[in-house]
Scaffold this motif. Structure first.
Motif, PDB file in Angstrom:
ATOM      1  N   LYS A  89      -4.401  13.955   8.268  1.00 57.03           N
ATOM      2  CA  LYS A  89      -3.426  13.906   9.361  1.00 57.03           C
ATOM      3  C   LYS A  89      -2.973  12.502   9.735  1.00 57.03           C
ATOM      4  O   LYS A  89      -1.915  12.327  10.317  1.00 57.03           O
ATOM      5  N   ASP A  90      -3.814  11.498   9.503  1.00 58.54           N
ATOM      6  CA  ASP A  90      -3.413  10.159   9.918  1.00 58.54           C
ATOM      7  C   ASP A  90      -3.865   9.110   8.909  1.00 58.54           C
ATOM      8  O   ASP A  90      -4.721   9.374   8.055  1.00 58.54           O
ATOM      9  N   GLY A  91      -3.262   7.942   9.064  1.00 57.18           N
ATOM     10  CA  GLY A  91      -3.537   6.861   8.125  1.00 57.18           C
ATOM     11  C   GLY A  91      -4.971   6.377   8.190  1.00 57.18           C
ATOM     12  O   GLY A  91      -5.593   6.102   7.156  1.00 57.18           O
ATOM     13  N   SER A  92      -5.519   6.270   9.406  1.00 53.46           N
ATOM     14  CA  SER A  92      -6.884   5.752   9.565  1.00 53.46           C
ATOM     15  C   SER A  92      -7.885   6.568   8.754  1.00 53.46           C
ATOM     16  O   SER A  92      -8.763   6.013   8.084  1.00 53.46           O
ATOM     17  N   THR A  93      -7.755   7.871   8.821  1.00 54.28           N
ATOM     18  CA  THR A  93      -8.704   8.762   8.150  1.00 54.28           C
ATOM     19  C   THR A  93      -8.684   8.577   6.630  1.00 54.28           C
ATOM     20  O   THR A  93      -9.734   8.519   5.983  1.00 54.28           O
ATOM     21  N   ILE A  94      -7.484   8.449   6.073  1.00 53.60           N
ATOM     22  CA  ILE A  94      -7.432   8.366   4.605  1.00 53.60           C
ATOM     23  C   ILE A  94      -7.870   6.988   4.111  1.00 53.60           C
ATOM     24  O   ILE A  94      -8.453   6.866   3.037  1.00 53.60           O
ATOM     25  N   LEU A  95      -7.602   5.941   4.919  1.00 49.26           N
ATOM     26  CA  LEU A  95      -8.087   4.613   4.520  1.00 49.26           C
ATOM     27  C   LEU A  95      -9.612   4.609   4.488  1.00 49.26           C
ATOM     28  O   LEU A  95     -10.227   4.081   3.556  1.00 49.26           O
ATOM     29  N   THR A  96     -10.210   5.209   5.505  1.00 49.91           N
ATOM     30  CA  THR A  96     -11.668   5.262   5.566  1.00 49.91           C
ATOM     31  C   THR A  96     -12.217   6.101   4.405  1.00 49.91           C
ATOM     32  O   THR A  96     -13.227   5.750   3.793  1.00 49.91           O
TER      33      THR A  96
ATOM     34  N   PRO B 163      -2.194  -6.583  10.987  1.00 47.77           N
ATOM     35  CA  PRO B 163      -2.827  -6.453  12.300  1.00 47.77           C
ATOM     36  C   PRO B 163      -3.599  -5.153  12.481  1.00 47.77           C
ATOM     37  O   PRO B 163      -4.418  -5.039  13.371  1.00 47.77           O
ATOM     38  N   PHE B 164      -3.322  -4.147  11.632  1.00 44.52           N
ATOM     39  CA  PHE B 164      -3.985  -2.858  11.847  1.00 44.52           C
ATOM     40  C   PHE B 164      -4.067  -2.061  10.549  1.00 44.52           C
ATOM     41  O   PHE B 164      -3.081  -1.939   9.827  1.00 44.52           O
ATOM     42  N   TYR B 165      -5.269  -1.547  10.278  1.00 45.98           N
ATOM     43  CA  TYR B 165      -5.431  -0.624   9.150  1.00 45.98           C
ATOM     44  C   TYR B 165      -5.939   0.739   9.605  1.00 45.98           C
ATOM     45  O   TYR B 165      -5.605   1.749   9.015  1.00 45.98           O
ATOM     46  N   SER B 166      -6.814   0.711  10.630  1.00 46.00           N
ATOM     47  CA  SER B 166      -7.514   1.954  10.966  1.00 46.00           C
ATOM     48  C   SER B 166      -8.187   1.786  12.315  1.00 46.00           C
ATOM     49  O   SER B 166      -8.583   0.679  12.668  1.00 46.00           O
TER      50      SER B 166
ATOM     51  N   MET C 120      -5.269  -3.973   0.925  1.00 43.87           N
ATOM     52  CA  MET C 120      -4.195  -4.741   1.572  1.00 43.87           C
ATOM     53  C   MET C 120      -2.930  -3.915   1.680  1.00 43.87           C
ATOM     54  O   MET C 120      -2.765  -2.925   0.972  1.00 43.87           O
ATOM     55  N   GLU C 121      -2.043  -4.335   2.598  1.00 38.83           N
ATOM     56  CA  GLU C 121      -0.665  -3.836   2.559  1.00 38.83           C
ATOM     57  C   GLU C 121       0.064  -4.631   1.480  1.00 38.83           C
ATOM     58  O   GLU C 121      -0.219  -5.818   1.303  1.00 38.83           O
ATOM     59  N   PRO C 122       1.042  -4.023   0.803  1.00 36.33           N
ATOM     60  CA  PRO C 122       1.739  -4.769  -0.254  1.00 36.33           C
ATOM     61  C   PRO C 122       2.410  -6.017   0.300  1.00 36.33           C
ATOM     62  O   PRO C 122       2.465  -7.045  -0.365  1.00 36.33           O
TER      63      PRO C 122
ATOM     64  N   LEU D  65      -3.905  -0.042  -2.081  1.00 42.40           N
ATOM     65  CA  LEU D  65      -2.762  -0.502  -1.276  1.00 42.40           C
ATOM     66  C   LEU D  65      -2.569   0.430  -0.089  1.00 42.40           C
ATOM     67  O   LEU D  65      -2.538   1.653  -0.253  1.00 42.40           O
ATOM     68  N   ASP D  66      -2.412  -0.183   1.070  1.00 41.05           N
ATOM     69  CA  ASP D  66      -2.083   0.585   2.270  1.00 41.05           C
ATOM     70  C   ASP D  66      -0.557   0.637   2.387  1.00 41.05           C
ATOM     71  O   ASP D  66       0.080  -0.337   2.771  1.00 41.05           O
ATOM     72  N   GLU D  67       0.004   1.774   2.046  1.00 35.76           N
ATOM     73  CA  GLU D  67       1.467   1.944   2.097  1.00 35.76           C
ATOM     74  C   GLU D  67       1.867   2.771   3.324  1.00 35.76           C
ATOM     75  O   GLU D  67       2.903   3.435   3.328  1.00 35.76           O
ATOM     76  N   THR D  68       1.013   2.740   4.344  1.00 32.99           N
ATOM     77  CA  THR D  68       1.316   3.526   5.543  1.00 32.99           C
ATOM     78  C   THR D  68       2.682   3.147   6.120  1.00 32.99           C
ATOM     79  O   THR D  68       3.440   4.015   6.564  1.00 32.99           O
ATOM     80  N   ILE D  69       2.992   1.867   6.110  1.00 32.11           N
ATOM     81  CA  ILE D  69       4.297   1.424   6.624  1.00 32.11           C
ATOM     82  C   ILE D  69       5.337   1.334   5.508  1.00 32.11           C
ATOM     83  O   ILE D  69       6.466   1.806   5.652  1.00 32.11           O
ATOM     84  N   THR D  70       4.949   0.744   4.387  1.00 35.86           N
ATOM     85  CA  THR D  70       5.936   0.484   3.335  1.00 35.86           C
ATOM     86  C   THR D  70       6.339   1.753   2.582  1.00 35.86           C
ATOM     87  O   THR D  70       7.447   1.823   2.046  1.00 35.86           O
TER      88      THR D  70
ATOM     89  N   GLY E 111       1.377   7.541   4.951  1.00 34.80           N
ATOM     90  CA  GLY E 111       1.275   8.259   6.220  1.00 34.80           C
ATOM     91  C   GLY E 111       2.626   8.200   6.895  1.00 34.80           C
ATOM     92  O   GLY E 111       3.643   8.469   6.263  1.00 34.80           O
ATOM     93  N   LYS E 112       2.603   7.807   8.149  1.00 32.92           N
ATOM     94  CA  LYS E 112       3.810   7.594   8.939  1.00 32.92           C
ATOM     95  C   LYS E 112       5.058   8.322   8.434  1.00 32.92           C
ATOM     96  O   LYS E 112       5.378   9.388   8.912  1.00 32.92           O
ATOM     97  N   ALA E 113       5.767   7.730   7.449  1.00 30.27           N
ATOM     98  CA  ALA E 113       7.106   8.208   7.096  1.00 30.27           C
ATOM     99  C   ALA E 113       7.127   9.485   6.274  1.00 30.27           C
ATOM    100  O   ALA E 113       8.198  10.003   5.958  1.00 30.27           O
TER     101      ALA E 113
HETATM  102  C1  LIG Z   1      -0.509  -0.577   8.006  1.00 25.41           C
HETATM  103  C2  LIG Z   1      -1.160   0.552   8.727  1.00 25.41           C
HETATM  104  N1  LIG Z   1      -2.175   1.188   8.141  1.00 25.41           N
HETATM  105  C3  LIG Z   1      -2.804   2.225   8.729  1.00 25.41           C
HETATM  106  C4  LIG Z   1      -2.415   2.651   9.986  1.00 25.41           C
HETATM  107  C5  LIG Z   1      -3.154   3.785  10.633  1.00 25.41           C
HETATM  108  O1  LIG Z   1      -2.370   4.915  10.694  1.00 25.41           O
HETATM  109  P1  LIG Z   1      -2.652   6.043  11.799  1.00 25.41           P
HETATM  110  O2  LIG Z   1      -2.217   5.505  13.116  1.00 25.41           O
HETATM  111  O3  LIG Z   1      -1.834   7.195  11.317  1.00 25.41           O
HETATM  112  O4  LIG Z   1      -4.114   6.330  11.774  1.00 25.41           O
HETATM  113  C6  LIG Z   1      -1.343   2.019  10.639  1.00 25.41           C
HETATM  114  C7  LIG Z   1      -0.892   2.469  11.980  1.00 25.41           C
HETATM  115  O5  LIG Z   1      -0.146   1.843  12.668  1.00 25.41           O
HETATM  116  C8  LIG Z   1      -0.702   0.934   9.992  1.00 25.41           C
HETATM  117  O6  LIG Z   1       0.310   0.284  10.578  1.00 25.41           O
END
Ligand SMILES: Cc1ncc(COP(=O)(O)O)c(C=O)c1O
Length: 452
Positions: free
Chosen positions: A132-139, A161-164, A214-216, A243-248, A271-273
C-alpha cells in the motif's frame, strides 16, 4: 485524451482572506489526531497560519477548502495524483471494480494483470509484489537483500530527505526517539554524485553491506555515469542495488528514471504515482532475488510482503487504468512541457522583482522544487512561509511546483502571475532584511526536529 472536467473558475486574482472554518477545525483535529494530520508533510507546521487547513474537494489541479476558497494545487497529494484529482476514467475503473468486490480469499485476475502491466513498463521489473505504501516496500526490499546476501548493513544516499517512516531510516534523523541505537547503527550513508564516499563505506565494511539504496536523482542529475558506478561498486562487493522510484517512477519516464538514465537496478520501489492517488506501491526486481519470497525454490524462505490490503482491487483497477494512460497518452511529455513553462515564468518573475538570488528553482521540469533564501543568502523558513502565504493569498497552494497532467496553460499562467505578486512582497522583505510586518503568524518548521 486528457479531460479537465470543469473549466477552471479561479476568480482572477481575488484575494483569499477567509479561513475561519479551517481555523475552527484545527483544535478539533489536534485533539484527536497527533499532529493534526496523518502525514507530517500535511501538518500545520508546514504551512503559514493563513492557509487552507482542510480541503473539501478537488477536480483536476483545483481544490476547494472548507471555507469555499479555490486554489490551484502543486504537489498534488504528496505527488501521488499525477493525472489530476477525481480523474474520470481512473475513478470509473475503480468504481466498476468496487461493484465486483474488494478482496477475495484467492487472487483476482486483476492482481496478475496489474503486475504484468507494471512488468511491461519497467525494465528492471522481472517480478512484482504489491503493497500500500512506499515505506513498506522499501523495508521489504531491505529484508530481502539481507536474506539474499546474509549481511546486515544498508548504505543509503544521504541526499534524499525521506525513504520510509520505518526505524532503519527515521533513526538517521533528528526524530530518532523510540528507535534503538542498534537499529540506527545498521544504516550507513554515502553522498550523491560522490562515488568515493560509497567506495570508502565498502572499504570500511567489506562483505557486510547487504544493500545500496538511493533515489535515481533529486535535484541534480547523476554525473559521469554515477548510477552505473554505484551499481558496479555494490555488485563488486556482492551487495544488492535498489532504486527508490517512489517519486521518479512514471513522472520522469513511463519506465521510471531507470529508463532515463539507462541503469537497471536489482530491485526498485514504485508508489505514489502508480494509481493516481489510490493507495498502491510495488517492490519489483530480479527474479533470482524476488523469488526468495515465493514458493518455487529450495532456499530458506523469506516472509516478504504479505498484507491484507496490498492487492485491494479498486486500487489495482485504478493503477491499471493510470498505467494505461501513461502508456498511451503524452502524460510525461505534458509534465515536462507544463513544468518548463512554469520554470521559465518563475525565473522571469523573480528576476523582474530583483530576487533571483533569493527565490530559486531546481529539478527537472516534471519535478520542480523551489528554494527560499533570506537577505544574507541563507535558507530561511521565515522567507519560505512568506512566499507560501503570498501565493495562497492569490489562490495558489504550492509547497513545491510539481505539476500534473491536469495543469493546463491557463493554470500555469495564472500561477506565474501569483508568483509575480508574491515575489514583489518577497522583495520588500529582502530590502527590509526581515519578514516582520509582512508575515502573518509564525514561520513553518522543518519536519525533522527533536522538540516542538
Ligand atoms: C523518495 C520517497 N521514498 C519513499 C517514500 C515513502 O512513501 P510512503 O509515504 O508511501 O510510505 C516517500 C514519501 O514521501 C518518498 O518521497
Amino acid at each position: 485524451m486528457k479531460k479537465v472536467a470543469e473549466p477552471h473558475s479561479v476568480v482572477p486574482m481575488a484575494e483569499r482572506v477567509c479561513f475561519e472554518k479551517s481555523a475552527a477545525l484545527r483544535s478539533r483535529a489536534h485533539a484527536v489526531i497527533p499532529g493534526g494530520a496523518h502525514t507530517y508533510a500535511k501538518g500545520d507546521d508546514q504551512f503559514p497560519e493563513r492557509s487552507p487547513g482542510f480541503i473539501a474537494r478537488g477536480k483536476g489541479c483545483h481544490i476547494w477548502d472548507v471555507d469555499g476558497n479555490e486554489f490551484i494545487e502543486y504537489g498534488m497529494g504528496l505527488r501521488s495524483v499525477t493525472l489530476g484529482h477525481a480523474y474520470a476514467s481512473v475513478i470509473e475503473a475503480a468504481y466498476r471494480q468496487m461493484l465486483q468486490g474488494n478482496n477475495f480469499n484467492r487472487p483476482a485476475l486483476l492482481e496478475l494483470e496489474c503486475a504484468e502491466m507494471l512488468q511491461s513498463l519497467v525494465p528492471g521489473a522481472e517480478m512484482v509484489k504489491f503493497a500500500k505504501d512506499g515505506s513498506t516496500i522499501l523495508t521489504a526490499g531491505i529484508k530481502l537483500a539481507r536474506a539474499y546476501t546474509g549481511r546486515t548493513l544498508v548504505a543509503v544516499c544521504s541526499e534524499s530527505p525521506f525513504y520510509s517512516y520505518n526505524d532503519w531510516f527515521i533513526g538517521l534523523t533528528q526524530m530518532d526517539s523510540g528507535i534503538p541505537p542498534v537499529t540506527r547503527s545498521m544504516t550507513l550513508t554515502f553522498d550523491y554524485n560522490d562515488i568515493g564516499s560509497l567506495e570508502r563505506l565498502f572499504a570500511r565494511f567489506p562483505g557486510q553491506i547487504a544493500m545500496v539504496l538511493m533515489e535515481p536523482t533529486r535535484l541534480i542529475d547523476p554525473q559521469d555515469g554515477f548510477l552505473q558506478k554505484v551499481r558496479e561498486v555494490a555488485h563488486r562487493d556482492g551487495a544488492v542495488f535498489m532504486l527508490d522510484e517512489t517519486i521518479t517512477g512514471f513522472r520522469f519516464h513511463r519506465g521510471g528514471a531507470q529508463s532515463v538514465f539507462g541503469v537497471t537496478p536489482d530491485l526498485s520501489c514504485f508508489g505514489k504515482a502508480m494509481a493516481n492517488g489510490f493507495s498502491l506501491s510495488a517492490l519489483v526486481g530480479r527474479s533470482e532475488i524476488m523469488q526468495l519470497g515465493g514458493l518455487q525454490h529450495d532456499k530458506e524462505r523469506v516472509f516478504l510482503l504479505s498484507t491484507t490490503h496490498g492487492a485491494e482491487y479498486p486500487a489495482l483497477a485504478a493503477a491499471l487504468e493510470t498505467m494505461r494512460i501513461y502508456r498511451d497518452e503524452p502524460v510525461i511529455e505534458h509534465l515536462y512541457r507544463a513544468g518548463e513553462r512554469l520554470r521559465q515564468g518563475f525565473l522571469d518573475a523573480v528576476a523582474d522583482a530583483g530576487v533571483h538570488d533569493h527565490l530559486t528553482i531546481a529539478g527537472r521540469p516534471c519535478n520542480l522544487l523551489y528554494g527560499t533564501r533570506d537577505h544574507d543568502g541563507n535558507p530561511s523558513q521565515e522567507f519560505r512561509t512568506l512566499f507560501l502565504q503570498e501565493l495562497i493569498r492569490w489562490g495558489v497552494l504550492a509547497p513545491s511546483f510539481i505539476v500534473s497532467y491536469s495543469h493546463d496553460d491557463s493554470d500555469i499562467d495564472y500561477t506565474i502571475e501569483a508568483i509575480r505578486r508574491a515575489a514583489a512582497v518577497y522583495a520588500q522583505a529582502i530590502d527590509a532584511r526581515s519578514t516582520d510586518g509582512l508575515l502573518i503568524g509564525r514561520p513553518t518548521r522543518p519536519v525533522y526536529r527533536r522538540y516542538n
